[in-house]
Design a protein around this motif. Structure first.
Motif, PDB file in Angstrom:
ATOM      1  N   MET A  21       0.925  -1.216  -0.129  1.00 25.17           N
ATOM      2  CA  MET A  21       0.061  -0.085   0.097  1.00 25.17           C
ATOM      3  C   MET A  21       0.846   1.153   0.065  1.00 25.17           C
ATOM      4  O   MET A  21       1.811   1.438   0.834  1.00 25.17           O
ATOM      5  CB  MET A  21      -1.042   0.002   1.196  1.00 25.17           C
ATOM      6  N   PRO A  22       0.593   2.351  -0.976  1.00 22.56           N
ATOM      7  CA  PRO A  22       1.480   3.540  -1.064  1.00 22.56           C
ATOM      8  C   PRO A  22       1.367   4.394   0.202  1.00 22.56           C
ATOM      9  O   PRO A  22       0.260   4.234   0.750  1.00 22.56           O
ATOM     10  CB  PRO A  22       0.889   3.977  -2.183  1.00 22.56           C
ATOM     11  N   ALA A  23       2.363   4.996   0.584  1.00 16.71           N
ATOM     12  CA  ALA A  23       2.190   5.733   1.994  1.00 16.71           C
ATOM     13  C   ALA A  23       1.110   6.865   1.601  1.00 16.71           C
ATOM     14  O   ALA A  23       1.053   7.423   0.526  1.00 16.71           O
ATOM     15  CB  ALA A  23       3.627   6.511   1.829  1.00 16.71           C
ATOM     16  N   ARG A  24       0.591   7.330   2.798  1.00 19.86           N
ATOM     17  CA  ARG A  24      -0.493   8.245   2.665  1.00 19.86           C
ATOM     18  C   ARG A  24       0.023   9.678   2.302  1.00 19.86           C
ATOM     19  O   ARG A  24       1.036   9.981   2.855  1.00 19.86           O
ATOM     20  CB  ARG A  24      -1.174   8.294   4.092  1.00 19.86           C
ATOM     21  N   ARG A  25      -0.472  10.293   1.540  1.00 18.44           N
ATOM     22  CA  ARG A  25      -0.056  11.594   1.006  1.00 18.44           C
ATOM     23  C   ARG A  25      -0.631  12.566   2.005  1.00 18.44           C
ATOM     24  O   ARG A  25      -1.811  12.421   2.416  1.00 18.44           O
ATOM     25  CB  ARG A  25      -0.872  11.978  -0.252  1.00 18.44           C
ATOM     26  N   VAL A  26       0.079  13.678   2.570  1.00 18.56           N
ATOM     27  CA  VAL A  26      -0.327  14.669   3.191  1.00 18.56           C
ATOM     28  C   VAL A  26      -0.838  15.918   2.492  1.00 18.56           C
ATOM     29  O   VAL A  26      -0.146  16.351   1.669  1.00 18.56           O
ATOM     30  CB  VAL A  26       0.729  15.144   4.061  1.00 18.56           C
ATOM     31  N   VAL A  27      -2.170  16.062   2.577  1.00 21.97           N
ATOM     32  CA  VAL A  27      -2.769  17.075   1.792  1.00 21.97           C
ATOM     33  C   VAL A  27      -2.946  18.390   2.286  1.00 21.97           C
ATOM     34  O   VAL A  27      -2.473  19.373   1.544  1.00 21.97           O
ATOM     35  CB  VAL A  27      -4.255  16.491   1.351  1.00 21.97           C
ATOM     36  N   THR A  28      -3.143  18.610   3.613  1.00 23.82           N
ATOM     37  CA  THR A  28      -3.363  19.540   4.151  1.00 23.82           C
ATOM     38  C   THR A  28      -1.925  20.146   4.937  1.00 23.82           C
ATOM     39  O   THR A  28      -1.898  21.499   5.101  1.00 23.82           O
ATOM     40  CB  THR A  28      -4.095  19.612   5.594  1.00 23.82           C
ATOM     41  N   GLY A  29      -1.008  19.677   4.969  1.00 18.92           N
ATOM     42  CA  GLY A  29       0.247  19.950   5.546  1.00 18.92           C
ATOM     43  C   GLY A  29       0.221  20.096   7.024  1.00 18.92           C
ATOM     44  O   GLY A  29       1.142  20.620   7.661  1.00 18.92           O
ATOM     45  N   ARG A  30      -0.834  19.543   7.693  1.00 20.51           N
ATOM     46  CA  ARG A  30      -0.963  19.906   8.909  1.00 20.51           C
ATOM     47  C   ARG A  30      -0.770  18.338   9.857  1.00 20.51           C
ATOM     48  O   ARG A  30      -0.492  17.474   8.965  1.00 20.51           O
ATOM     49  CB  ARG A  30      -2.527  20.080   9.459  1.00 20.51           C
ATOM     50  N   SER A  31      -0.550  18.526  11.086  1.00 21.12           N
ATOM     51  CA  SER A  31       0.196  17.449  11.916  1.00 21.12           C
ATOM     52  C   SER A  31      -0.728  16.044  11.421  1.00 21.12           C
ATOM     53  O   SER A  31      -1.955  16.221  11.667  1.00 21.12           O
ATOM     54  CB  SER A  31       0.590  17.951  13.199  1.00 21.12           C
ATOM     55  N   GLN A  32      -0.040  14.937  11.586  1.00 19.68           N
ATOM     56  CA  GLN A  32      -0.842  13.883  11.471  1.00 19.68           C
ATOM     57  C   GLN A  32      -0.913  13.356  13.085  1.00 19.68           C
ATOM     58  O   GLN A  32      -1.458  12.146  13.377  1.00 19.68           O
ATOM     59  CB  GLN A  32      -0.253  12.840  10.748  1.00 19.68           C
ATOM     60  N   GLU A  33      -0.216  13.796  14.203  1.00 13.45           N
ATOM     61  CA  GLU A  33      -0.389  13.414  15.496  1.00 13.45           C
ATOM     62  C   GLU A  33      -1.580  14.023  16.072  1.00 13.45           C
ATOM     63  O   GLU A  33      -1.903  15.373  16.014  1.00 13.45           O
ATOM     64  CB  GLU A  33       1.145  13.993  16.213  1.00 13.45           C
ATOM     65  N   PRO A  34      -2.480  13.041  16.765  1.00 20.21           N
ATOM     66  CA  PRO A  34      -3.633  13.664  17.124  1.00 20.21           C
ATOM     67  C   PRO A  34      -3.821  14.851  18.148  1.00 20.21           C
ATOM     68  O   PRO A  34      -4.700  15.870  17.849  1.00 20.21           O
ATOM     69  CB  PRO A  34      -3.928  12.228  17.955  1.00 20.21           C
ATOM     70  N   ARG A  35      -2.943  14.862  18.992  1.00 19.41           N
ATOM     71  CA  ARG A  35      -2.672  16.105  19.684  1.00 19.41           C
ATOM     72  C   ARG A  35      -2.507  17.273  19.235  1.00 19.41           C
ATOM     73  O   ARG A  35      -3.077  18.554  19.479  1.00 19.41           O
ATOM     74  CB  ARG A  35      -1.910  15.986  21.258  1.00 19.41           C
ATOM     75  N   LYS A  36      -1.467  17.562  18.294  1.00 16.74           N
ATOM     76  CA  LYS A  36      -1.127  18.578  17.652  1.00 16.74           C
ATOM     77  C   LYS A  36      -2.043  18.818  16.663  1.00 16.74           C
ATOM     78  O   LYS A  36      -2.333  20.297  16.331  1.00 16.74           O
ATOM     79  CB  LYS A  36       0.189  18.336  17.084  1.00 16.74           C
ATOM     80  N   ARG A  37      -2.692  18.111  16.075  1.00 20.38           N
ATOM     81  CA  ARG A  37      -3.732  18.301  14.844  1.00 20.38           C
ATOM     82  C   ARG A  37      -4.969  19.124  15.606  1.00 20.38           C
ATOM     83  O   ARG A  37      -5.458  20.203  15.158  1.00 20.38           O
ATOM     84  CB  ARG A  37      -4.112  17.105  14.323  1.00 20.38           C
ATOM     85  N   PHE A  38      -5.247  18.377  16.842  1.00 20.06           N
ATOM     86  CA  PHE A  38      -6.517  19.059  17.468  1.00 20.06           C
ATOM     87  C   PHE A  38      -6.057  20.509  17.859  1.00 20.06           C
ATOM     88  O   PHE A  38      -6.906  21.541  17.717  1.00 20.06           O
ATOM     89  CB  PHE A  38      -6.904  18.203  18.848  1.00 20.06           C
ATOM     90  N   ALA A  39      -4.959  20.815  18.248  1.00 21.30           N
ATOM     91  CA  ALA A  39      -4.623  22.220  18.533  1.00 21.30           C
ATOM     92  C   ALA A  39      -4.434  23.197  17.357  1.00 21.30           C
ATOM     93  O   ALA A  39      -4.982  24.206  17.588  1.00 21.30           O
ATOM     94  CB  ALA A  39      -3.144  22.107  19.294  1.00 21.30           C
TER      95      ALA A  39
END
Length: 280
Positions: A1-19
């Motif tokens: 399976m290919p690596a997930r592409r980051v579209v938004t440029g925002r963090s993929q870490e839950p706490r940081k993304r929430f902030a």
């Protein structure tokens, strides 16, 4: 399976993304933290800490933010992911440990085990081993837990109150000697001027903190915070309204508990029973 592409440029870490989402929504509206606090009726400093990743807040404030920004369950979903992220537990606990060391008073309620501040080395080892810890890590954690007990010693030690569910005192260790040592240690610590131990009998029935280990810390600036923990997760509660609600529950439980004198007598009976069982 290919690596997930980051579209938004925002963090993929839950706490940081929430902030990040919290700050993004606020700045897009052109709101200051203070203005957001005024509009929603919450202390603006809470929003500041949430955007810095210092706290996650509670579900009530998250639902209020979702409603205000017109983002149905978006923030609540991100909050749930951040809370459930296992990598965050240690980070939250490290912050709690820092605050614990600075606290000027502590109140605690125990569901199934004595507070770490009142555990013997034998009890701590048995409890941590039961959770799957072993080897050098187990030894290090036991030493760290025992080291924390220094917080309650010395002339400047803060006042500490713990309410022990009767279950705590009836869940014996496999090793009778270590169990008697733990009960004896509780009796010894109850004699310290800054330590109050109360017992909540099972006969009181269900109550407001039935399934939740709770520790309240009053900080030097007078602000109270709380640490609530189940068997699988823990959360540092800093929002004043949420802490106050927990405090009301704690006060109700304290009203149901035995007095410190009667609690000491109860622990002595448990120690006598343990001694008799061992001699049979």
């Amino acid at each position: 399976m290919p690596a997930r592409r980051v579209v938004t440029g925002r963090s993929q870490e839950p706490r940081k993304r929430f902030a990040e989402e919290l700050k993004s929504l606020r700045t897009e509206r052109g709101l200051s933290l203070r203005k957001q606090g005024e509009v929603l009726g919450w202390d603006w400093s809470l929003f500041s800490k949430m955007e810095k990743g210092e706290t996650l807040g509670g579900p009530e404030v998250i639902q209020a933010l979702d409603q205000y920004y017109g983002t149905p369950k978006l923030l609540l979903t991100l909050w749930e992911l951040a809370v459930a992220d296992p990598t965050q537990f240690k980070e939250r606990y490290r912050r709690y440990m820092t605050l614990e060391a600075e606290a000027i008073s502590l109140w605690h309620y125990a569901v199934t085990a004595p507070p770490g501040l009142l555990q013997t080395a034998g009890y701590a080892r048995a409890l941590l081993a039961a959770g799957g810890m072993h080897g050098d890590e187990l030894t290090a954690q036991v030493e760290a837990r025992i080291g924390r007990r220094e917080l309650l010693s010395g002339e400047d030690a803060p006042p500490f109150r713990t309410i022990l569910s009767e279950t705590v005192l009836r869940t014996a260790l496999p090793d009778p000697d270590e169990w008697q040592e733990q009960l004896q240690y509780l009796l010894e610590m109850s004699e310290h001027r800054n330590i109050t131990i109360q017992v909540l009998l099972n006969s009181v029935g269900p109550h407001a903190l039935t399934n939740t280990h709770t520790m309240f810390l009053r900080l030097a600036d007078g602000r109270p915070v709380a640490w609530v923990e189940t068997g699988y997760s823990g959360e540092l509660v800093e929002e004043s309204a949420a802490v106050e609600r927990l405090q009301v529950r704690y006060d109700r439980v304290r009203d149901l508990a035995l007095s410190p004198v009667d609690s000491r007598k109860f622990i002595m009976r448990m120690l006598e029973e343990a001694s008799c069982e061992r001699s049979i």
